[in-house]
Design a protein around this motif. Structure first.
Motif, PDB file in Angstrom:
ATOM      1  N   ALA B 124      -7.685   0.772   5.971  1.00 25.44           N
ATOM      2  CA  ALA B 124      -6.932   0.196   7.279  1.00 25.44           C
ATOM      3  C   ALA B 124      -5.213   0.757   7.046  1.00 25.44           C
ATOM      4  O   ALA B 124      -4.763   0.900   8.261  1.00 25.44           O
ATOM      5  CB  ALA B 124      -6.716  -1.480   6.823  1.00 25.44           C
ATOM      6  N   PHE B 125      -4.763   1.183   6.262  1.00 25.04           N
ATOM      7  CA  PHE B 125      -3.731   1.768   5.967  1.00 25.04           C
ATOM      8  C   PHE B 125      -3.617   3.229   6.878  1.00 25.04           C
ATOM      9  O   PHE B 125      -2.414   3.422   7.362  1.00 25.04           O
ATOM     10  CB  PHE B 125      -3.437   2.587   4.513  1.00 25.04           C
ATOM     11  CG  PHE B 125      -2.410   1.588   3.820  1.00 25.04           C
ATOM     12  CD1 PHE B 125      -1.041   1.410   4.558  1.00 25.04           C
ATOM     13  CD2 PHE B 125      -2.415   1.163   2.771  1.00 25.04           C
ATOM     14  CE1 PHE B 125      -0.189   0.901   3.854  1.00 25.04           C
ATOM     15  CE2 PHE B 125      -1.303   0.464   2.039  1.00 25.04           C
ATOM     16  CZ  PHE B 125      -0.333   0.512   2.426  1.00 25.04           C
ATOM     17  N   MET B 126      -4.959   3.894   6.829  1.00 20.74           N
ATOM     18  CA  MET B 126      -4.911   5.218   7.802  1.00 20.74           C
ATOM     19  C   MET B 126      -4.474   4.639   9.136  1.00 20.74           C
ATOM     20  O   MET B 126      -3.840   5.555   9.697  1.00 20.74           O
ATOM     21  CB  MET B 126      -6.318   5.588   7.677  1.00 20.74           C
ATOM     22  CG  MET B 126      -6.691   5.940   6.390  1.00 20.74           C
ATOM     23  SD  MET B 126      -5.704   7.477   5.848  1.00 20.74           S
ATOM     24  CE  MET B 126      -6.121   7.559   4.071  1.00 20.74           C
ATOM     25  N   TYR B 127      -5.099   3.562   9.753  1.00 13.76           N
ATOM     26  CA  TYR B 127      -4.810   3.255  11.048  1.00 13.76           C
ATOM     27  C   TYR B 127      -3.290   2.834  11.238  1.00 13.76           C
ATOM     28  O   TYR B 127      -2.825   3.133  12.006  1.00 13.76           O
ATOM     29  CB  TYR B 127      -5.895   2.129  11.402  1.00 13.76           C
ATOM     30  CG  TYR B 127      -7.088   2.467  11.681  1.00 13.76           C
ATOM     31  CD1 TYR B 127      -7.733   2.692  13.016  1.00 13.76           C
ATOM     32  CD2 TYR B 127      -7.912   2.700  10.624  1.00 13.76           C
ATOM     33  CE1 TYR B 127      -8.867   3.147  13.100  1.00 13.76           C
ATOM     34  CE2 TYR B 127      -9.433   3.176  10.861  1.00 13.76           C
ATOM     35  CZ  TYR B 127      -9.601   3.377  12.057  1.00 13.76           C
ATOM     36  OH  TYR B 127     -11.222   3.821  12.278  1.00 13.76           O
ATOM     37  N   THR B 128      -3.089   1.928  10.223  1.00 11.87           N
ATOM     38  CA  THR B 128      -1.475   1.352  10.500  1.00 11.87           C
ATOM     39  C   THR B 128      -0.516   2.398  10.313  1.00 11.87           C
ATOM     40  O   THR B 128       0.516   2.372  10.918  1.00 11.87           O
ATOM     41  CB  THR B 128      -1.449  -0.045   9.662  1.00 11.87           C
ATOM     42  OG1 THR B 128      -1.612   0.550   8.377  1.00 11.87           O
ATOM     43  CG2 THR B 128      -2.386  -0.871   9.914  1.00 11.87           C
ATOM     44  N   PHE B 129      -0.640   3.231   9.410  1.00  6.53           N
ATOM     45  CA  PHE B 129       0.245   4.270   9.006  1.00  6.53           C
ATOM     46  C   PHE B 129       0.527   5.095  10.174  1.00  6.53           C
ATOM     47  O   PHE B 129       1.390   5.793  10.467  1.00  6.53           O
ATOM     48  CB  PHE B 129       0.069   5.046   7.751  1.00  6.53           C
ATOM     49  CG  PHE B 129       1.202   4.518   6.911  1.00  6.53           C
ATOM     50  CD1 PHE B 129       1.091   3.287   6.153  1.00  6.53           C
ATOM     51  CD2 PHE B 129       2.352   5.280   6.560  1.00  6.53           C
ATOM     52  CE1 PHE B 129       2.073   2.699   5.210  1.00  6.53           C
ATOM     53  CE2 PHE B 129       3.255   4.759   5.805  1.00  6.53           C
ATOM     54  CZ  PHE B 129       3.096   3.623   5.326  1.00  6.53           C
ATOM     55  N   ALA B 130      -0.615   5.458  10.882  1.00  9.82           N
ATOM     56  CA  ALA B 130      -0.673   6.248  12.223  1.00  9.82           C
ATOM     57  C   ALA B 130       0.484   5.758  13.069  1.00  9.82           C
ATOM     58  O   ALA B 130       1.177   6.366  13.857  1.00  9.82           O
ATOM     59  CB  ALA B 130      -1.872   6.635  12.765  1.00  9.82           C
ATOM     60  N   GLN B 131       0.324   4.513  13.377  1.00 10.51           N
ATOM     61  CA  GLN B 131       1.090   3.777  14.424  1.00 10.51           C
ATOM     62  C   GLN B 131       2.580   3.639  13.744  1.00 10.51           C
ATOM     63  O   GLN B 131       3.406   3.827  14.584  1.00 10.51           O
ATOM     64  CB  GLN B 131       0.397   2.256  14.316  1.00 10.51           C
ATOM     65  CG  GLN B 131      -0.756   2.158  15.028  1.00 10.51           C
ATOM     66  CD  GLN B 131      -0.830   2.745  16.624  1.00 10.51           C
ATOM     67  OE1 GLN B 131       0.276   2.294  17.297  1.00 10.51           O
ATOM     68  NE2 GLN B 131      -1.514   3.489  16.793  1.00 10.51           N
ATOM     69  N   ARG B 132       2.637   3.510  12.556  1.00  5.29           N
ATOM     70  CA  ARG B 132       4.002   3.492  11.900  1.00  5.29           C
ATOM     71  C   ARG B 132       4.699   4.690  12.297  1.00  5.29           C
ATOM     72  O   ARG B 132       5.867   4.814  12.491  1.00  5.29           O
ATOM     73  CB  ARG B 132       3.974   3.307  10.338  1.00  5.29           C
ATOM     74  CG  ARG B 132       5.332   2.837   9.921  1.00  5.29           C
ATOM     75  CD  ARG B 132       5.155   2.643   8.506  1.00  5.29           C
ATOM     76  NE  ARG B 132       6.297   3.048   7.790  1.00  5.29           N
ATOM     77  CZ  ARG B 132       7.554   2.731   7.678  1.00  5.29           C
ATOM     78  NH1 ARG B 132       7.531   1.374   8.116  1.00  5.29           N
ATOM     79  NH2 ARG B 132       8.610   3.271   7.136  1.00  5.29           N
ATOM     80  N   ASP B 133       3.781   5.778  11.920  1.00  6.74           N
ATOM     81  CA  ASP B 133       4.533   6.978  11.967  1.00  6.74           C
ATOM     82  C   ASP B 133       5.166   7.389  13.493  1.00  6.74           C
ATOM     83  O   ASP B 133       5.971   7.993  13.747  1.00  6.74           O
ATOM     84  CB  ASP B 133       3.560   8.330  11.917  1.00  6.74           C
ATOM     85  CG  ASP B 133       3.565   8.719  10.436  1.00  6.74           C
ATOM     86  OD1 ASP B 133       4.737   8.843  10.068  1.00  6.74           O
ATOM     87  OD2 ASP B 133       2.898   8.994   9.482  1.00  6.74           O
TER      88      ASP B 133
END
Ligand code: SF4
Lengths: 195, 364
Positions: B124-133
């Motif tokens: 889940a972190f992979m998806y959300t951190f892409a957005q955060r970036d």
């Protein structure tokens, strides 16, 4: 590592053992340098960049640097964030729990010197090097993940000059080599500079 | 009852989201009592503010809630503006709303990602951190920093939007809601995540109000309270948006509320980008050294964690006499003993994550 240490010391004294020792060193340094597992000691803002470093975009796994929560699995402690007087004993204790050989990266101004919290505050330790031996310093508030990447690569260079004989690495590593600059001990140019 | 054991978690534990230490009394694997010990990140920011001029305090407020630096900037600046009677140009207000809604998305991405990680789905972190970036990149174009922005200043914002920023921002808000839908399906539709989140750490609406919680923690329990609508500030009354609410107040509801808030934030950003007009971004004629008249002021905004307030006392000198931060993360963390009781130790981790504390703000 006691066995390896004894072996190294014994080889160092044996005539002709140096050849085996250097080969052994090369293998050990190669394997250590390629898998520097991180102990993420993220306490404050810099921890966000430390987290960002291991996810989608920057993906540090490809350098072999995986964050591990257990100090017993780790080779390098990345201190990212402000260390307060209340936190320092815990950091020290975690460092002591890491197996040898171990390294420390101070990430961010707070871990380097206290940073923005250097003046006027009563609770912040002015740099993690007050109680830990730091190998690589990264400045920035917060440093970019690329800076951490650079630090890991620099640390890898440093690890490459380590020896399994205790004490020997100290002489080699007094100066961290920069890419392209002559390394201490393997070139005449360095001697020429001194004179 | 069997013999009780006391287990110490933290202060450096990857699942406590910072430097929280929790002393847990266990009966078997059931939590009898969980006591959070805070103060491991106490940096004395409120005390430091007394030795800085009003403008120099802004970078310090960045370091309070480091997952959402813009909020602390804004709350502090609103207090200063109220204290000194500064009028902020309209364009600056719009820019503040846009960056703060972007910040809400960035902050909730962290919260949702860690909800996934706590329940065993690190992906889940992979998806959300892409957005955060993406958001962080927008901020970097705006003020040059990825995390500590120092962007909102007393009287306005430090710089106008750079060329092409509006288009980038629109591109982001266009692609963000579909990704949220995908995360909703992947994470919250997952059987394991549902089993770990549903019915865990139920906070009743009465307790939510009684303990002073706010933000997604209170709204997850169905408390319909959002400062953007209920105590409107800045230009929020001009926007049309919904306040997502949870039903029973468990970890699932709290996490879902965060997810829907991101979608609502996108709506607000789009409306603000439509309405924003050219103009000045900083109040004219401000003195270099602000020295407001003696008095005090309090102002609060809705941050990603709840109502964040800053109380300032001035004695007429160029430095604040006292600054006090009402931090939502601190109040939200206070309900931890209440929520954790009767759950297992592994659920405790999920509960801490669902409260989404940021220790820079808890300890200050
Ligand atoms: S160096 Fe800056 S960003 Fe990093 S922990 Fe310190 S204040 Fe935060």
């Amino acid at each position: 590592m006691a066995f390896v240490d004894d072996l190294g010391a014994a080889l160092d004294k044996t005539p002709g053992g140096g050849i085996i020792l250097t080969s052994l060193d090369a293998v050990m340094d190669w394997s250590r340098g390629k898998s520097l597992w991180m102990m993420p000691m993220g306490t404050a803002c810099c921890a966000m960049e430390l987290i960002a470093a291991s996810f989608s975009r920057f993906d540090f796994d490809r350098h072999g640097s995986i964050p591990r929560p257990d100090p017993r699995h780790c080779d390098v402690m990345v201190v990212a964030g402000t260390i307060t007087r209340k936190m320092a004993p815990a950091v020290k204790r975690l460092y002591e729990q890491m197996p040898d050989p171990k390294w420390v990266i101070a990430m961010g101004n707070c871990a380097v010197s206290g940073g923005i919290f250097y003046y006027d505050t009563y609770s912040v330790i002015r740099g993690v090097d007050e109680f830990l031996p730091v190998d690589v310093y990264i400045s920035g508030c917060p440093p970019r993940p690329e800076a951490l990447q650079d630090a890991i690569l620099r640390l890898r260079e440093q690890v490459a000059t380590d020896s399994i004989v205790p004490g020997r690495d100290r002489q080699l590593n007094t100066i961290l080599p920069t890419p392209g600059s002559p390394r201490k001990g393997d070139s005449a140019a360095a001697d020429g500079d001194d004179s | 009852m069997t013999e009780q054991t006391i287990v110490n978690i933290g202060p450096s534990h990857p699942s406590t989201h910072g430097v929280c230490r929790v002393i847990v009394t266990l009966d078997g694997e059931t939590v009898v009592h969980a006591e959070p010990v805070i103060g491991h990140l106490h940096r004395g920011i409120e005390k430091m503010a007394e030795n800085r001029t009003y403008l120099q305090v802004v970078p310090l407020t960045d370091r309070l809630d480091y997952v959402g630096s813009m909020y602390a900037n804004w709350a502090y600046c609103r207090s200063v503006e109220r204290l000194a009677g500064i009028r902020v140009p309209e364009r600056a207000e719009y820019i503040r709303v846009i960056v703060c809604e972007l910040q809400r998305i960035a902050s909730h991405m962290m919260g949702i990602g860690s909800t996934g990680a706590d329940t065993g789905a690190t992906s889940a972190f992979m998806y959300t951190f892409a957005q955060r970036d993406h958001v962080v990149e927008l901020f970097e174009a705006l003020c040059g920093a990825r995390l500590t922005y120092n962007y909102v200043r007393p009287g306005g914002v430090s710089m106008d939007l750079p060329d092409g920023w509006v288009e980038q921002c629109r591109a982001f808000t266009a692609q963000h809601p579909p990704v949220m839908m995908e995360i909703d399906r992947l994470l919250f539709g997952n059987v394991i995540a549902r089993a770990r989140l549903k019915g865990v750490g139920v906070l009743t609406p009465e307790d939510a109000v009684g303990w002073g919680t706010s933000g997604p923690v209170a709204r997850g329990s169905g408390v319909d309270w959002d400062l953007r609508r209920d105590d409107p500030y800045s230009v929020y009354p001009r926007f049309d948006f919904q306040i997502p609410l949870g039903e029973i107040g468990d970890c699932y509801d709290r996490a879902r509320v965060r997810l829907w808030e991101c979608v609502e934030s996108c709506k607000i950003i789009n409306q603000a980008l439509d309405q924003i007009e050219p103009g000045s971004v900083h109040a004219e004629g401000l003195p270099r050294l602000l020295a407001p008249r003696p008095g005090d002021a309090y102002d609060h905004i809705e941050s990603a964690r709840g109502s964040l307030g800053v109380y300032l006392v001035s004695d007429g000198s160029p430095r604040p006499y006292r600054m006090k931060v009402r931090s939502p993360a601190f109040c939200n963390l206070a309900v931890l003993p209440l929520l954790a009781e009767g759950h297992t130790l592994s659920d405790l981790i999920v509960i801490i994550g669902s409260l989404d504390p940021v220790f820079g703000e808890v300890d200050r």
